[in-house]
Design a protein around this motif. Structure first.
Motif, mmCIF file in Angstrom:
data_model
loop_
_atom_site.group_PDB
_atom_site.id
_atom_site.type_symbol
_atom_site.label_atom_id
_atom_site.label_comp_id
_atom_site.label_asym_id
_atom_site.label_seq_id
_atom_site.Cartn_x
_atom_site.Cartn_y
_atom_site.Cartn_z
ATOM 1 N N ASP A 124 49.482 79.924 12.870
ATOM 2 C CA ASP A 124 50.584 80.227 13.776
ATOM 3 C C ASP A 124 51.448 81.367 13.254
ATOM 4 O OD1 ASP A 124 49.753 78.359 15.522
ATOM 5 O OD2 ASP A 124 51.306 76.891 15.098
ATOM 6 N N ARG A 125 51.249 81.732 11.992
ATOM 7 C CA ARG A 125 52.031 82.850 11.438
ATOM 8 C C ARG A 125 51.386 84.191 11.761
ATOM 9 N NH1 ARG A 125 51.774 80.322 5.697
ATOM 10 N NH2 ARG A 125 52.773 82.212 4.952
ATOM 11 N N LEU A 126 50.231 84.204 12.383
ATOM 12 C CA LEU A 126 49.588 85.461 12.759
ATOM 13 C C LEU A 126 50.280 86.023 13.997
ATOM 14 C CD1 LEU A 126 45.813 84.496 12.405
ATOM 15 C CD2 LEU A 126 47.049 86.151 11.004
ATOM 16 N N ALA A 127 50.839 87.216 13.866
ATOM 17 C CA ALA A 127 51.470 87.843 15.038
ATOM 18 C C ALA A 127 50.403 88.320 16.018
ATOM 19 C CB ALA A 127 52.351 89.011 14.591
ATOM 20 N N ARG A 128 49.289 88.875 15.495
ATOM 21 C CA ARG A 128 48.208 89.386 16.349
ATOM 22 C C ARG A 128 46.894 88.813 15.805
ATOM 23 N NH1 ARG A 128 48.832 95.305 14.977
ATOM 24 N NH2 ARG A 128 49.338 94.279 13.005
#
Length: 715
Positions: free
Chosen positions: A634-638
């Motif tokens: 969930d910390r992946l922006a893209r």
């Protein structure tokens, strides 16, 4: 200083030590006896210190009246630093009595005085108290800053256990904000830093609430049981009834009805003893009794829940007891409960399906009451033999999520947590308004134009399939396939070709025909290696919807975890061929992997996997500094466009797809170390040549004889 006063001060220090060890009854008894001795000796200032300690103990034991009495008695004898501590306790009182803004004002003044006196220990207490008050007042960034500052102070004075509790409290702030992954991460890090649950069982309660919110009911129960025992042992009365009620709700959700009843009855008794409302606990107990076949009267309890501002508890109890649920306004879940009652009582198919449709527009079909609404509608479609309707109801999505973040979402989550029904209704209405005004994505076609679709679902224990081939919809009622899937997996694992052939042919014969072109499979039986079936060998098979891939990938991230023989060789070769970022050895940490994957076209991870079949959020890959969990994604922006998990079944494919990854190549079985590098090199070469992920995988599998990997697409 007289010898008597010196002895009393030594006893006071011993009392504080018992408080810090979580032995509140012992601390209370010691302080009470010492207070009497101080009075007899005429030591007014020392007596005031004991009153202050007793005020702290009584507050922690859930006895606010006793705490206030001791605080009032202490104040005339306190000066300087002790007076600042008393003001801090006043602020904590306000915090417990749901007056967060007044608590913030009082604690801010106390913090100023404690800083002036250099009382670092109580400064940390006041910062933690203000952090909690700010969290209740939805000033979440400020609350997080208070906990961070308190943590710094506690580390500086050598109190790592309390510092770890501050880190845990940052998880509490994240929970209030609805950021479950961050909350779980903080809780986990706090535990690693040595947070002692024996002294701070309230940390376990927070963790259990997070697990229950994540749907991990059994894990939440496992955490709650020792937490309640510890609270009992420490006599921390203020948290016990809420913890016991949560345990009862968990038991009910886990279909452990005798435990739900017993636990809910205990919660009700404790609430009554603390002069708090016991009816939500009574409602849980009555629901458990109805589930056990008893038929107690439920009308009064439901009405009392309504009067207490707990209409969802009331509606759930009425549904369990077969009482009518009035259709009215309220929260989305409350209205869905009313639609479920309508669907159950509907005299004909048309009205039942209409009620299901209305209810499922409000709640997620994967969880109750949405799951029961979906099941009722699906049952009517099956009774009519309507393949299109069966496909529609079996694949129904959750209602479109409102594009709401920030303060509005935070207020809604807090209102739900506090049971503020009117505010929840108001905020949900506002969110629906924003949702209607938001642009909606164009829905993807469920199947490629030249392909077939095979969709599975289970209804009342019966495996159902709908096939769509050349535009024709067909309904199939199938025999159970689980034991065939297990046999095929075992045969592939052991490499016995005769057994593979026999199992694959037996399973193939049970499944509906889907032609010979690309095929999209929805709701696949878990763990089925489709490439092992004769009918699917060499065909592009996508588990989920077919994703569009107009461009070959360019940027890549190649990551190797520890203790996997082929990993370094595999990612090193891919990096030399295709460029991009490579992480091996100690550099392959969780943080570095997340940074490397963010925004790339292809992420390839070769690492040991650990499957959590029931909860992809807790499945993981082993990296250099620990596990990369599903919730970390969930910390992946893209998120990466394509992800390759060159690992034994990690169960992480759903977590990547949930974040928006277009396709995940992952194995459903153990991966032989010696075969993976060549298979993966062939797959990436085909992908770079312009094939879609499913077609590239099929081509590579035929070339290298692999049957273990599947292509998972968005579902």
């Amino acid at each position: 200083m007289t010898a008597v006063v010196e002895r009393l001060l030594a006893r006071h220090a011993a009392c504080l030590e018992q408080v810090e060890l979580g032995r509140l009854p012992e601390a209370g008894r010691m302080a009470g006896r010492a207070l009497a001795a101080a009075r007899r000796a005429g030591a007014v200032e020392v007596a005031a210190k004991f009153h202050l300690t007793l005020a702290w103990v009584e507050l922690d034991r859930g006895r606010p009246a006793g705490s206030t009495r001791h605080l009032d008695a202490a104040l005339p004898g306190l000066t300087g630093n002790d007076l600042a501590r008393a003001h801090c306790l006043r602020g904590l009182h306000l915090c417990q009595h749901a007056a967060p803004r007044a608590a913030i004002t009082r604690l801010t003044a106390a913090i100023r005085d404690l800083r002036r006196y250099g009382d670092q220990r109580w400064l940390a207490n006041a910062l933690v108290g203000r952090g909690i008050a700010r969290a209740y007042a939805l000033r979440l960034a400020a609350a997080d800053a208070d906990f961070s500052t308190a943590r710094t102070v506690l580390l500086a004075i050598g109190e790592p256990d309390r510092a770890a509790m501050c880190l845990h409290n940052r998880g509490f702030v994240a929970m209030v904000a609805g950021d479950l992954p961050t909350a779980l991460r903080h809780y986990e890090h706090a535990a690693r830093e040595g947070l002692a649950a024996v002294r701070r069982p309230e940390a376990l309660i927070d963790r259990a609430e997070a697990l229950f919110a994540a749907g991990l009911v059994r894990e939440a129960r496992e955490v709650l049981a020792p937490a309640i025992a510890l609270l009992d042992r420490c006599d921390r009365g203020s948290r016990i009834p809420d913890a016991v009620l949560l345990a009862a709700r968990c038991a009910l959700a886990d279909n452990d009805f005798p435990a739900a009843r017993t636990t809910a009855d205990r919660a009700a008794r404790t609430f009554r003893a603390q002069r708090r409302n016991p009816w939500p606990s009574n409602a849980v107990s009555l629901r458990a009794r109805w589930a056990m076949g008893e038929r107690p009267r439920a009308g009064r309890a439901a009405a009392e829940c309504d009067r207490a501002g707990k209409p969802e508890d009331a509606a759930e109890l009425r549904l369990a007891a077969g009482l009518p649920v009035q259709r009215r306004g309220g929260t989305a879940r409350l209205r869905a409960l009313a639609w479920l009652d309508t669907a159950r009582r509907a005299p004909d198919r048309r009205r039942a399906v209409a009620a299901c449709r209305a209810g499922l527009a409000l709640v997620d079909p994967r969880t109750w009451p949405g799951a029961e609404l979906r099941s009722i509608a699906l049952g009517h479609a099956l009774a009519r033999g309507d393949a299109r309707a069966v496909l529609r109801w079996s694949r129904i999505d959750a209602p479109a999520a409102a594009p709401v973040t920030g303060p509005l979402a935070e207020r809604l989550r807090l209102a739900r947590g506090q049971g503020d029904h009117d505010l929840v209704v108001h905020l949900e209405r506002e969110i629906r308004r924003l949702s209607l005004a938001a642009p909606r994505p164009v829905p993807r076609a469920p199947v490629a134009p030249d392909g077939a679709l095979l969709s599975f679902t289970v209804h009342n224990g019966q495996l159902i399939a709908v096939s769509v081939v050349d535009g024709r919809f067909r309904l199939h009622r199938l025999d159970p396939v689980d034991h065939h899937v297990r046999a095929l997996r075992l045969a592939v694992e052991t490499g016995h070709e005769d057994a593979v052939r026999a199992s694959a042919e037996a399973l193939d014969a049970l499944l509906p025909p889907t032609g010979d072109g690309p095929v999209t499979i929805a709701g696949s039986p878990p763990g089925l290696p489709w490439a092992a079936l004769p009918s699917y060998r060499g065909r592009p098979v996508s588990l989920g919807a077919t994703p569009p891939y107009p461009d070959p990938p360019r940027a890549g991230a190649w990551i190797a975890g520890p203790n996997l023989a082929h990993a370094d060789r595999e990612v090193g070769a891919l990096h030399r061929l295709h460029g991009g970022t490579v992480l091996t050895g100690r550099s392959a940490t969780v943080e570095a992997a997340l940074r490397a994957m963010d925004g790339v076209d292809v992420a390839h991870l070769a690492a040991h996997g650990h499957l959590r079949g029931d909860q992809p959020l807790f499945s993981s890959l082993e990296l250099a500094d620990g596990p990369l969990h599903g919730h970390d994604l969930d910390r992946l922006a893209r998120p990466p466009r394509v992800v390759v998990l060159s690992a034994c079944d990690s169960g992480l494919a759903p977590a990547f797809l949930r974040r928006g990854t277009g396709a995940v190549i992952a194995s459903t079985l153990a991966v032989p170390d010696d075969r993976a590098p060549a298979l993966m090199a062939a797959f990436h070469t085909a992908l770079r040549a312009g094939l879609g992920p499913a077609a590239a995988l099929a081509q590579a599998q035929v070339r290298h004889g692999d049957r273990r990997f599947n292509c998972f697409g968005p579902g």
